[in-house]
Design an enzyme around this catalytic site. Structure first.
Site: not given
Length: 412
Positions: A131, A388, A144, A151, A155, A158
């Site tokens: 994305e 975010c 962005c 990933c 985290c 996230c």
């Protein structure tokens, strides 16, 4: 086949040779190599492999560079400064490809999010997805960009961290996200006669942040090559002062990023001490805050005019107390810095809540009084899961395999 196999191994944009085209008794052959994302040196090597005279190489590289990155062409036919014979040769072996846009969503606030599908790993299967988000603001437009599919950092605040790492993106797939955005925003010159030099006042995408899916410094070489292409003055022409790379704290690669990339740096900090950061950013257990900040102090080019941005997501009753703010100020003492306060953006199943607005203001007041610029980031694109921490290639959408089946059913 041997020369093609050698080229594919040395070419970061070469797709797997498992992907083959067949038709009746036609012999299988490898897919074409994507020229998007190749450095000038790699382009020169490809042209040498085609047998072009040495004295022509530099000129032909410049012509390809201009066509791909200044004019946004999607095939070789538009590069009319090349002979028809050379264009035919290039078309046989190479392509100018972007990621496939599967879905484009537009938020009520103007934010855009593209779901992009990459080349498949194996024929007949859908490729992995990423994305990319465009955030328009008065006087600027920020793109962005993702650096990995998924990933590996997990985290806990996230959404992307809940998705396993699939693979790194190639330079072409990283640069391709900017090309897709410019396609969609109609930002390319209308003709070859338009001036090549454009400033930030006459373009939609003025800034790039490597804050999408993935950890950029775990894909260092590909991110480096991509950003050097993006900042090239004869192509995409984005100043390195307008490019920000965000890392969760891969300490050994931070000085190297300053030396080999030289863009602005952002650190996903999110806590004023190791105890809290160990929970929020598990990478902290490997590279604790003291080591991370020492690397920041040594970042090449660091000065008041080129500050490091420290990102701090505001989590209710986790890291948002006035005492946390005072600890953060003490922690960053002596580092030219800006502290970017980010209201937590919820996602399905998230274990956190956003801090109350009044508490965010108290936190910001402490940081401001200490002399740090501490803007509170306005949440953008929440309604399309583009804010975010919300990016995830499978979020609130059908899985890629389901969409592929639906598409095949429509075409049947």
């Amino acid at each position: 086949m041997a020369p093609q196999l050698d080229i594919a191994r040395s070419n970061p944009n070469a797709p797997s040779l498992d992907g083959q085209e067949t038709g009746g008794t036609e012999a299988a052959r490898p897919r074409r190599i994507n020229m998007v994302g190749l450095t000038r040196e790699q382009l020169a090597d490809e042209l040498k492999a085609l047998g072009l005279p040495e004295k022509q190489i530099r000129m032909r590289v410049n012509q390809l560079w201009n066509g791909i990155y200044n004019r946004g062409l999607k095939n070789f036919e538009g590069i009319t400064s090349l002979s028809k014979e050379l264009r035919a040769q290039l078309n046989e072996r190479y392509e100018i490809a972007r990621p496939e846009v599967v879905e484009e969503l537009v938020s009520v606030d103007g934010t855009r999010k593209w779901l992009m599908r990459l080349a498949p790993e194996k024929p007949g299967q859908p490729g992995p997805e990423i994305e990319t988000v465009y955030i328009p603001e008065e006087g600027r437009g920020t793109l962005c960009i993702s650096s990995q599919v998924g990933c590996t950092l997990t985290c806990t605040f996230c959404h992307t961290g809940t998705q396993k790492l699939v693979r790194n993106l190639t330079p072409g797939e990283i640069v391709g996200q900017l090309l897709v955005a410019r396609d969609s925003l109609n930002e390319w010159p209308e003709s070859a006669d338009q001036p090549r030099i454009r400033n930030s006042d006459d373009r939609m995408v003025t800034n790039i942040v490597m804050m999408g899916m993935g950890e950029p410094l775990y894909n260092f070489e590909n991110v480096r090559d991509a950003l050097n292409i993006v900042s090239d003055g004869e192509g995409l022409q984005l100043s390195k002062r307008r490019i920000t790379l965000s890392t969760s704290g891969v300490v050994p690669e931070i000085p190297r990023a300053g030396e080999e990339i030289g863009c602005m740096l952002a650190i996903s900090l999110h806590a004023p001490n190791d105890e809290v950061r160990d929970k929020l950013v598990p990478l902290n257990r490997k590279y604790p805050i003291a080591e991370l900040l020492d690397a920041c102090r040594q970042y090449p080019g660091l000065r008041n005019a080129q500050r490091i941005t420290f990102e701090y997501v505001m989590l209710k009753d986790v890291n948002d107390s006035v005492e946390d703010a005072k600890a953060l100020v003490r922690l960053l003492k002596g580092i030219p810095a800006k502290i970017n306060l980010i209201p937590f953006n919820p996602w399905p199943g998230s274990p956190y809540e956003c801090s109350d607005w009044g508490q965010i203001e108290k936190f910001a007041d402490v940081v401001n009084r200490a002399g740090y610029a501490s803007p509170v980031r306005t949440p953008r694109g929440r309604d399309i899961m583009a804010a975010c921490g919300q990016l995830k290639s499978e979020s609130v959408k059908r899985r890629a395999s389901e969409r592929l089946k639906a598409k095949q059913a429509e075409e049947a």
